[in-house]
Write a protein that holds these residues in place. Sequence first.
Motif, PDB file in Angstrom:
ATOM      1  N   MET A 117      39.720  44.906  16.624  1.00 18.10           N
ATOM      2  CA  MET A 117      38.886  45.508  17.673  1.00 18.10           C
ATOM      3  C   MET A 117      37.482  44.902  17.707  1.00 18.10           C
ATOM      4  SD  MET A 117      40.963  47.700  19.028  1.00 18.10           S
ATOM      5  CE  MET A 117      40.167  49.057  19.858  1.00 18.10           C
ATOM      6  N   ASN A 118      37.037  44.311  16.617  1.00 14.48           N
ATOM      7  CA  ASN A 118      35.714  43.697  16.578  1.00 14.48           C
ATOM      8  C   ASN A 118      35.636  42.448  17.448  1.00 14.48           C
ATOM      9  OD1 ASN A 118      34.580  45.581  14.722  1.00 14.48           O
ATOM     10  ND2 ASN A 118      35.665  44.550  13.055  1.00 14.48           N
ATOM     11  N   GLU A 119      36.796  41.926  17.850  1.00 14.25           N
ATOM     12  CA  GLU A 119      36.815  40.719  18.673  1.00 14.25           C
ATOM     13  C   GLU A 119      36.954  41.040  20.165  1.00 14.25           C
ATOM     14  OE1 GLU A 119      37.902  36.949  16.401  1.00 14.25           O
ATOM     15  OE2 GLU A 119      39.773  38.119  16.405  1.00 14.25           O
ATOM     16  N   TRP A 120      36.711  42.308  20.510  1.00  9.67           N
ATOM     17  CA  TRP A 120      36.786  42.751  21.898  1.00  9.67           C
ATOM     18  C   TRP A 120      35.491  43.480  22.272  1.00  9.67           C
ATOM     19  CZ3 TRP A 120      41.016  41.266  24.673  1.00  9.67           C
ATOM     20  CH2 TRP A 120      42.134  40.846  23.946  1.00  9.67           C
ATOM     21  N   PRO A 121      34.485  42.780  22.769  1.00 16.15           N
ATOM     22  CA  PRO A 121      33.224  43.438  23.146  1.00 16.15           C
ATOM     23  C   PRO A 121      33.451  44.481  24.239  1.00 16.15           C
ATOM     24  CG  PRO A 121      32.995  41.041  23.109  1.00 16.15           C
ATOM     25  CD  PRO A 121      34.449  41.327  22.985  1.00 16.15           C
ATOM     26  N   VAL A 122      32.605  45.496  24.260  1.00 16.09           N
ATOM     27  CA  VAL A 122      32.678  46.553  25.271  1.00 16.09           C
ATOM     28  C   VAL A 122      31.634  46.272  26.344  1.00 16.09           C
ATOM     29  CG1 VAL A 122      32.385  49.016  25.711  1.00 16.09           C
ATOM     30  CG2 VAL A 122      33.550  48.244  23.626  1.00 16.09           C
ATOM     31  N   ILE A 123      32.043  46.394  27.611  1.00 14.09           N
ATOM     32  CA  ILE A 123      31.134  46.181  28.739  1.00 14.09           C
ATOM     33  C   ILE A 123      31.154  47.412  29.650  1.00 14.09           C
ATOM     34  CG2 ILE A 123      31.275  43.671  28.698  1.00 14.09           C
ATOM     35  CD1 ILE A 123      33.342  43.789  30.893  1.00 14.09           C
ATOM     36  N   LYS A 124      30.257  47.425  30.615  1.00 13.08           N
ATOM     37  CA  LYS A 124      30.123  48.577  31.515  1.00 13.08           C
ATOM     38  C   LYS A 124      31.331  48.703  32.445  1.00 13.08           C
ATOM     39  CE  LYS A 124      25.052  48.424  31.723  1.00 13.08           C
ATOM     40  NZ  LYS A 124      23.884  48.246  32.627  1.00 13.08           N
ATOM     41  N   PRO A 125      31.571  49.898  32.992  1.00  9.14           N
ATOM     42  CA  PRO A 125      32.629  50.047  34.001  1.00  9.14           C
ATOM     43  C   PRO A 125      32.324  49.209  35.231  1.00  9.14           C
ATOM     44  CG  PRO A 125      31.887  52.198  33.202  1.00  9.14           C
ATOM     45  CD  PRO A 125      30.923  51.190  32.674  1.00  9.14           C
ATOM     46  N   LEU A 126      33.350  48.895  36.000  1.00 10.00           N
ATOM     47  CA  LEU A 126      33.147  48.204  37.266  1.00 10.00           C
ATOM     48  C   LEU A 126      32.349  49.099  38.217  1.00 10.00           C
ATOM     49  CD1 LEU A 126      36.742  46.775  37.705  1.00 10.00           C
ATOM     50  CD2 LEU A 126      34.677  45.410  37.374  1.00 10.00           C
ATOM     51  N   PRO A 127      31.371  48.548  38.939  1.00 11.48           N
ATOM     52  CA  PRO A 127      30.539  49.390  39.810  1.00 11.48           C
ATOM     53  C   PRO A 127      31.327  50.082  40.920  1.00 11.48           C
ATOM     54  CG  PRO A 127      30.101  47.051  40.165  1.00 11.48           C
ATOM     55  CD  PRO A 127      30.922  47.151  38.924  1.00 11.48           C
ATOM     56  N   SER A 128      32.426  49.494  41.372  1.00  5.06           N
ATOM     57  CA  SER A 128      33.213  50.119  42.435  1.00  5.06           C
ATOM     58  C   SER A 128      34.200  51.164  41.901  1.00  5.06           C
ATOM     59  CB  SER A 128      33.985  49.052  43.216  1.00  5.06           C
ATOM     60  OG  SER A 128      34.880  48.365  42.365  1.00  5.06           O
ATOM     61  N   TYR A 129      34.207  51.348  40.582  1.00  5.28           N
ATOM     62  CA  TYR A 129      35.065  52.366  39.964  1.00  5.28           C
ATOM     63  C   TYR A 129      34.243  53.479  39.314  1.00  5.28           C
ATOM     64  CZ  TYR A 129      39.285  49.621  40.704  1.00  5.28           C
ATOM     65  OH  TYR A 129      40.338  48.958  41.290  1.00  5.28           O
ATOM     66  N   GLY A 130      33.044  53.148  38.848  1.00  5.64           N
ATOM     67  CA  GLY A 130      32.150  54.168  38.305  1.00  5.64           C
ATOM     68  C   GLY A 130      32.502  54.665  36.930  1.00  5.64           C
ATOM     69  N   ARG A 131      33.690  54.324  36.448  1.00  5.47           N
ATOM     70  CA  ARG A 131      34.166  54.745  35.133  1.00  5.47           C
ATOM     71  C   ARG A 131      35.350  53.848  34.762  1.00  5.47           C
ATOM     72  NH1 ARG A 131      37.838  59.704  34.420  1.00  5.47           N
ATOM     73  NH2 ARG A 131      38.873  58.096  33.188  1.00  5.47           N
ATOM     74  N   GLY A 132      35.792  53.957  33.534  1.00  2.00           N
ATOM     75  CA  GLY A 132      36.975  53.206  33.129  1.00  2.00           C
ATOM     76  C   GLY A 132      38.248  53.849  33.646  1.00  2.00           C
ATOM     77  N   ARG A 133      39.328  53.096  33.679  1.00  2.00           N
ATOM     78  CA  ARG A 133      40.606  53.637  34.116  1.00  2.00           C
ATOM     79  C   ARG A 133      41.248  54.509  33.038  1.00  2.00           C
ATOM     80  NH1 ARG A 133      42.663  54.849  37.159  1.00  2.00           N
ATOM     81  NH2 ARG A 133      44.500  53.785  37.935  1.00  2.00           N
ATOM     82  N   ASP A 134      41.061  54.148  31.756  1.00  4.80           N
ATOM     83  CA  ASP A 134      41.669  54.901  30.662  1.00  4.80           C
ATOM     84  C   ASP A 134      40.748  55.978  30.105  1.00  4.80           C
ATOM     85  OD1 ASP A 134      43.870  53.241  30.856  1.00  4.80           O
ATOM     86  OD2 ASP A 134      43.241  51.931  29.220  1.00  4.80           O
ATOM     87  N   ALA A 135      39.448  55.752  30.195  1.00  2.00           N
ATOM     88  CA  ALA A 135      38.459  56.658  29.613  1.00  2.00           C
ATOM     89  C   ALA A 135      37.189  56.573  30.448  1.00  2.00           C
ATOM     90  CB  ALA A 135      38.178  56.271  28.153  1.00  2.00           C
ATOM     91  N   PRO A 136      36.378  57.647  30.474  1.00  2.00           N
ATOM     92  CA  PRO A 136      35.192  57.660  31.337  1.00  2.00           C
ATOM     93  C   PRO A 136      34.162  56.590  30.993  1.00  2.00           C
ATOM     94  CG  PRO A 136      35.764  59.882  30.625  1.00  2.00           C
ATOM     95  CD  PRO A 136      36.606  58.941  29.818  1.00  2.00           C
ATOM     96  N   ALA A 137      34.109  56.173  29.730  1.00  2.00           N
ATOM     97  CA  ALA A 137      33.063  55.239  29.302  1.00  2.00           C
ATOM     98  C   ALA A 137      33.385  53.814  29.768  1.00  2.00           C
ATOM     99  CB  ALA A 137      32.906  55.313  27.793  1.00  2.00           C
ATOM    100  N   GLY A 138      32.908  52.825  29.054  1.00  2.00           N
ATOM    101  CA  GLY A 138      33.061  51.427  29.431  1.00  2.00           C
ATOM    102  C   GLY A 138      34.470  50.918  29.208  1.00  2.00           C
TER     103      GLY A 138
END
Length: 474
Positions: A117-138
């Motif tokens: 998991m350390n090799e997968w950086p976290v980024i912001k949700p897409l602006p046209s979605y406002g949230r993630g598809r699986d979870a509200p965060a990024g």
Amino acid sequence: MRVQVIRLVCALLLATLVSSEATERKAKIVDTSFEYNALNCRAHSASLTDFGGVGDGNTSNTKAFQSAISYLSQYASKGGAQLYVPAGKWLTGSFSMTSHFTLYLNKDAVLLASQDMNEWPVIKPLPSYGRGRDAPAGRYTSFIFGTNLTDVIVTGDNGTIDGQGAFWWQQFYNKRLNYTRPYLIELMFSDKIQISNLTFLNSPSWNVHPVYSSNIIIKGLTIIAPVPSPNTDGINPDSCTNTRIEDCYIVSGDDCVAVKSGWDEFGIKFGWPTKQLVIRRLTCISPQSAAIALGSEMSGGIQDVRAEDITAIHTESGVRIKTSIGRGGYVKDIYVRRMTMHTMKWAFWMTGNYGSYANNSHYDPKALPEIKGINYRDVVADNVTMAATLEGISNSPFTGICIANVTISMADKANEKPWTCTDIEGITSGVTPKPCNSLLDKGPEKIKTCDFPPEILPIDLLELKKCTYNIKHA
């Protein structure tokens, strides 16, 4: 004299040894020749092994990819660059592309997605979605990622990109994810994209996701995921303009091609539609979803989609439009012709009651989607349970539906009522079995009313060049 002879013999032996070592070193340099078709050829090329890449399936190559792409980015304005991935199993985490760049996979090259998991950086949700598809965060950065790029190519001689998705699917089912799963390829805010001649396996979620991008060719892909795998859509053009998808074979746990443009109030505000999309020669197997889905995230609008020569086998539905109250946006000017279907639950399916809101308590009930100008013609289907379920929205019917020259053979245990229609308006011509009364039969003389547009879209004017390369690598 004896001393001179001895010195001469030693010199000859030394020369022989040096020559032998040089020959051995030279033998280790591999000269690889290959050619392929691409939007642009590159003036510079290098192999992943030049940057310390190790294709043993166990060693992480994340830094090797990052170093190689960083180094080759200097050639963006000097004819561009190509990174060659030789035969081998190349374990790596997420890495980002650069402009005027080609990633080329040898036919025996396999990119393996890291499960660290350390090799997968976290980024912001897409602006046209406002949230993630699986979870509200990024969301986790996609396996191959890029943003604000020009002239990007991911191709090969049918090399493989394996997302090793079982790890992610288990996390998803057990509700252990704080962020949305990564996709195999996502390119954002980019222009002139080619993704071609590759095999995608076991994506953590969606496979190919161009978003907020234009002038895209997706060609010759084989995409395979287990049918029970969650949300493993094949190709999802999202708020994109001028896109061509052709000659692809997809076995999926979700829609084979899902056309999108943002989610509820976020997509409405962002207002970036998907338009001028061509889908041709697609073969789909997806027992739980659609060959081609429009939505459900379509709040920025979807317009001018042209699909032809589509084959769906053991797929839940052939073409499905998914939307709901609160979604806003529109789906209009959709054209489908020459579609063949075998063993389907539905041939055609439209619903204005899909739900699945970005925010269950804050969507705008006055934001009604507009669905109109939906054209299907020259369709043959067999072993079908339901010819069609077409469900519009009360006080906001789906209009301008046209269905012509369609023959649907029902399964032995088919629904006794092959058509279900509510809140829709349209016409039919030469359709079997007889459609519902809200689709007026105009007779065979009106069969041309569902004609496919004759005008060529700009994406079909974009031609590929033949590129030839010689790469010397250890």
